[in-house]
Design an enzyme around this catalytic site. Structure first.
Site, PDB file in Angstrom:
ATOM      1  N   SER A  33      54.522  71.027  -3.352  1.00  0.00           N
ATOM      2  CA  SER A  33      53.113  71.423  -3.454  1.00  0.00           C
ATOM      3  C   SER A  33      52.253  70.186  -3.720  1.00  0.00           C
ATOM      4  O   SER A  33      52.767  69.126  -4.097  1.00  0.00           O
ATOM      5  CB  SER A  33      52.936  72.429  -4.609  1.00  0.00           C
TER       6      SER A  33
ATOM      7  N   ASP B 262      53.603  72.091   0.820  1.00  0.00           N
ATOM      8  CA  ASP B 262      53.385  73.519   0.582  1.00  0.00           C
ATOM      9  C   ASP B 262      51.934  73.733   0.133  1.00  0.00           C
ATOM     10  O   ASP B 262      51.478  73.085  -0.820  1.00  0.00           O
ATOM     11  CB  ASP B 262      54.376  73.964  -0.514  1.00  0.00           C
TER      12      ASP B 262
ATOM     13  N   SER C 226      60.394  85.196  -4.086  1.00  0.00           N
ATOM     14  CA  SER C 226      61.450  85.094  -5.108  1.00  0.00           C
ATOM     15  C   SER C 226      61.925  86.480  -5.526  1.00  0.00           C
ATOM     16  O   SER C 226      61.153  87.444  -5.576  1.00  0.00           O
ATOM     17  CB  SER C 226      60.930  84.326  -6.333  1.00  0.00           C
TER      18      SER C 226
ATOM     19  N   ASP D 239      60.185  79.506  -5.036  1.00  0.00           N
ATOM     20  CA  ASP D 239      59.863  78.567  -6.103  1.00  0.00           C
ATOM     21  C   ASP D 239      60.223  79.168  -7.460  1.00  0.00           C
ATOM     22  O   ASP D 239      60.980  78.587  -8.245  1.00  0.00           O
ATOM     23  CB  ASP D 239      58.363  78.209  -6.060  1.00  0.00           C
TER      24      ASP D 239
END
Ligand code: G3H
Ligand code: 13P
Ligand code: ZN
Length: 315
Positions: free
Chosen positions: A55, A87, A219, A261
């Protein structure tokens, strides 16, 4: 530095193979040496293509030179398929900078802008990336994610299937992140019966068959990690992720890239907390960081084999 000098690849052929084989490529966020080594080692162990996602804030945390030196330190071999991906890039400058320092793929996230502005910015990024052999992901619709227990993924603005074809044609992007009810962070669906919006995914996939679609906020938030964290001094309440069977279904319906993540963050934290609790007199960071790293590694192996279906896909 060009990404090929580091043994990195862009996402073109890994996505083409994944679409043909009906599996997904895992994009795992990294932010330090431990997470980088954990994900790269999991890819090597499973002979899987993988995307290392960074990121903007993680890049700032590591610094350009430190990150790129660590990537060089992986000493990637020609048969490995590892992409380095920005990202949620938020500006043309941020994406161009990533390409310039050696990223092989960038995401431009202009999803909060009006449709035409999103197209304009995403197409400028794609043009720049392509000129340097890199690939581009853009986003249409709003993927939510206030990282608290009140997030309701269903309040997010899902992608309108009617917009997708035009957006892809006018931007010339290589993959598209769609909003279909998932959210970033550890607090996703409100009830266990909540589901990914498979109706919307089905409509989108029908309009752009074979085009790589990306699922953010994917996730699974394994209960094991949350329990371990809370048993060792943490306090994470009402955490909930996307069940594996829903992710598998989404892949079969056209999701080609799955972003992870939070699962790694939880794994790392669970490992560190366990080690610190079990050895209260210890103060050697190598010991607790090693536990964090191995938890991220084991989780990535698990997701590559049980969710992505990308193990043993290297040629
Ligand atoms: O999608 C967002 C990622 O989870 C990155 O978050 O900016 O805290 O690294 P971050
Ligand atoms: P999670 O918070 O579900 O891991 O999502 C990560 C993500 O989408 C990164 O872009
Ligand atoms: Zn995301």
């Amino acid at each position: 530095m060009h990404y090929t000098e580091l043994g990195l690849v862009n996402t073109t052929s890994m996505f083409a193979d994944a679409v043909a084989g009906r599996y997904a490529i895992g994009a795992f966020n990294i932010y330090n040496m431990e997470t980088l080594v954990a994900i790269a080692s999991a890819a090597r162990e499973t002979r899987s293509p993988v995307i290392l996602a960074v990121s903007e804030s993680a890049l700032e945390y590591m610094g350009d030179d430190m990150l790129m030196s660590m990537i060089a330190g992986l000493r990637l071999s020609p048969e490995e398929q590892i992409a380095l991906h920005l990202d949620h890039g938020h500006s043309f400058e941020s994406c161009a900078h990533a390409v310039d320092i050696g990223f092989s793929s960038v995401m431009i996230d202009a999803s909060d802008r009006p449709f035409d502005e999103n197209i304009d910015l995403s197409s400028r990024v794609a043009k720049y990336a392509h000129a340097h052999g890199a690939t581009t992901e853009a986003e249409l619709g709003t993927i939510g994610g206030h990282e608290d227990e009140f997030t309701n993924a269903y309040d997010q603005l899902c992608t309108d299937p009617a917009d997708v074809r035009e957006f892809i044609m006018r931007t010339n992007i290589d993959s598209l992140a769609i909003a279909i009810g998932t959210a970033h962070g550890a607090h996703k669906m409100r009830a266990p019966t909540d589901q990914i919006r498979f109706d919307i995914l089905g409509e989108i996939a029908q309009k752009v068959p074979g085009f790589p679609l990306v699922l953010h906020g994917a996730s699974q938030i394994p209960e094991l990690f949350v329990t371990e964290i809370n048993r060792n001094g943490g306090n994470i309440q009402n955490a909930r992720g996307i069940p594996n069977d829903q992710l598998r279904q989404a892949i079969l319906m056209g999701i080609t890239k799955i972003n992870v993540d939070s699962d790694s963050r939880l794994a790392f934290t669970a490992g560190v907390r366990l080690e610190l609790t079990e050895n209260p007199d210890g103060f050697n960071p190598r010991e607790y960081l090693a536990l964090g790293q191995s938890a991220v590694y084991e989780n990535a192996i698990n997701e590559i084999t049980q969710t992505m279906g990308s193990a043993n896909r290297l040629k």
